[in-house]
Design a protein around this motif. Structure first.
Motif, short mmCIF file in Angstrom:
data_model
loop_
_atom_site.label_atom_id
_atom_site.label_comp_id
_atom_site.label_asym_id
_atom_site.label_seq_id
_atom_site.Cartn_x
_atom_site.Cartn_y
_atom_site.Cartn_z
N LEU A 136 47.57 50.84 33.98
CA LEU A 136 47.14 50.29 35.27
C LEU A 136 45.71 49.76 35.23
O LEU A 136 45.37 48.81 35.93
CB LEU A 136 47.26 51.36 36.37
N HIS A 137 44.87 50.37 34.39
CA HIS A 137 43.46 49.96 34.35
C HIS A 137 43.20 48.84 33.36
O HIS A 137 42.57 47.84 33.70
CB HIS A 137 42.57 51.16 34.01
N ARG A 138 43.70 48.96 32.13
CA ARG A 138 43.33 47.97 31.12
C ARG A 138 44.50 47.11 30.63
O ARG A 138 44.35 46.33 29.69
CB ARG A 138 42.69 48.65 29.91
N GLY A 139 45.63 47.19 31.31
CA GLY A 139 46.74 46.33 30.94
C GLY A 139 47.35 46.70 29.61
O GLY A 139 47.21 47.83 29.14
N PHE A 140 48.01 45.73 28.97
CA PHE A 140 48.74 46.00 27.74
C PHE A 140 48.11 45.33 26.53
O PHE A 140 48.81 44.99 25.58
CB PHE A 140 50.19 45.56 27.89
N ALA A 141 46.83 45.11 26.56
CA ALA A 141 46.16 44.48 25.43
C ALA A 141 46.27 45.36 24.19
O ALA A 141 46.27 46.60 24.29
CB ALA A 141 44.69 44.22 25.75
#
Length: 425
Positions: free
Chosen positions: A208-213
């Motif tokens: 939720l915070h840093r996405g799926f990078a």
């Protein structure tokens, strides 16, 4: 009827613990980012994994202050709170992980690695997940909802520990393999149906915070088929080196300082780490600062630097654990294996083979991880997931990790007594 009731409770527990562990992992990630920013004025990303901008003096001061704080907290915790319990003890010996002491222990691990201390950060969410599973089990018993069997109790603890890993690194397959391969040491249908969904839920919340990078931003595209041939040689080499690292980590953990000597030994190791980091910040933190630039390096002139950094990383990590710190060993293993793989890749390029260097580097990272943790499936899927690799990577990674595991296992059985072959927690 009783079996159906147990299955229903396990299904509910999977969702509840997946959500709880996911939010706990998310919170730990946010706390780590805040500490890094406070001490180093730095935001770690795959594109910028090394704290160069902090400056050499600030790196040293960060480690000195953070090392002293961690030493005092761990010393007071061990004197005035209930003894902490490892995941292995919770699983095998039915020991209760005290919530207060475990929480302080976990947060101190995050503090130490975030200020630049050389340990992995993956142990903290695993321990927090296992502790939450035990707390949930006690709540079920208190509510008289159900009394879990011994297998069900162990399954929830292992799955929650794996979910903690998945939540922090966004790697549900790795978290599942950690639970099945390292903790439960079995993979029946019920174990998979609990571990995998719990890890997926924790991963979704953790994102939720840093996405799926990707955690490691490497090259893309299909793997060169010749990398599978290189795995036949590089895997065993990493197996020998990985066995040595495993022995070092085990020695450090078994002889870790627990008394008042912690108050000077850990700050001393933090100071040594800081002095090295003034010129070589790649050794700081959990290993990403070394792994990322090593696995993307293509310059033969930098091989000597990276080999020296890998040696420094290994020694500093081992002696940090020996000085009384707690933390993981997975990501330091990836960093050191990545350096070995990169060295091999550049060497092959010099011979005119033209292999993608980063692919050989990833192979080295996965192989050494498999050897040091004695977990080939977890190692293979971890590098596959956190680096967002092409599916063709699975063949060379499978070969390399399997051979590294076999060779390391043979070395460990010869060099080390059997009781010390337990998984490193």
């Amino acid at each position: 009827m009783k079996s159906q009731h147990h299955d229903l409770v396990l299904a509910i527990s999977t969702v509840v613990l997946g959500v709880g562990v996911g939010f706990a992992s998310l919170l730990l990630g946010l706390i780590a980012e805040a500490i890094v920013h406070l001490f180093l004025n730095f935001t770690e990303t795959a594109a910028q994994p090394v704290a160069w901008a902090a400056g050499s003096t600030r790196r040293l001061v960060s480690l000195l202050i953070g090392g002293c704080l961690a030493a005092v907290i761990w010393y007071l915790m061990r004197r005035r709170m209930r003894p902490t319990v490892s995941i292995a003890q919770a699983l095998l010996e039915k020991k209760e992980m005290p919530p207060a002491a475990t929480t302080v222990h976990v947060l101190t691990q995050i503090l130490y690695v975030s200020i630049g201390g050389s340990v992995g950060r993956e142990l903290a969410p695993r321990e927090l997940g296992a502790m939450l599973a035990q707390s949930w089990e006690r709540l079920l018993h208190k509510m008289r909802a159900i009394t879990l069997s011994e297998d069900e109790r162990r399954l929830l603890i292992a799955a929650a520990a794996g979910a903690g890993f998945a939540g922090i690194y966004l790697s549900p397959l790795t978290g599942t393999m950690f639970a099945l391969e390292l903790l439960l040491k079995k993979a029946d249908l019920r174990a998979v149906l609990v571990s995998l969904p719990m890890a997926v839920i924790a991963m979704l919340i953790g994102s939720l915070h840093r996405g799926f990078a990707a955690y490691y931003a490497l090259g893309g595209g299909a793997f060169d088929w010749r990398v599978a041939l290189i795995a036949v040689v590089l895997g065993p080499v990493c197996g020998v080196v990985g066995a040595l690292f495993r022995m070092g980590f085990r020695w450090a953990t078994l002889h870790s300082t627990r008394d008042k000597n912690l108050l000077w030994q850990l700050p001393l190791m933090a100071a040594i780490t800081g002095l090295i980091a003034m010129q070589m910040p790649q050794i700081m933190g959990n290993g990403r600062a070394l792994a990322e630039p090593a696995m993307t390096n293509t310059q033969a002139s930098l091989i000597g630097f990276f080999l020296l950094a890998a040696l420094a990383k290994a020694l500093v990590t081992v002696f940090t654990l020996r000085a009384g710190a707690a933390g993981g060993t997975l990501t330091p293993s990836i960093a050191i294996g990545g350096v070995l793989g990169m060295t091999a890749g550049i060497g092959l390029a010099q011979l005119g083979l033209g292999l993608p260097i980063w692919q050989v580097a990833v192979l080295g990272a996965a192989s050494l991880l498999a050897a040091s943790q004695q977990a080939p499936l977890m190692a293979m899927f971890m590098l596959f997931e956190v680096s967002h690799l092409h599916p063709t990577a699975l063949v060379p990674l499978a070969i390399g990790t399997f051979l590294a595991w076999l060779v390391a296992r043979a070395c460990l059985s010869k060099w080390q007594p059997a009781p010390k072959l337990k998984p490193i927690q």
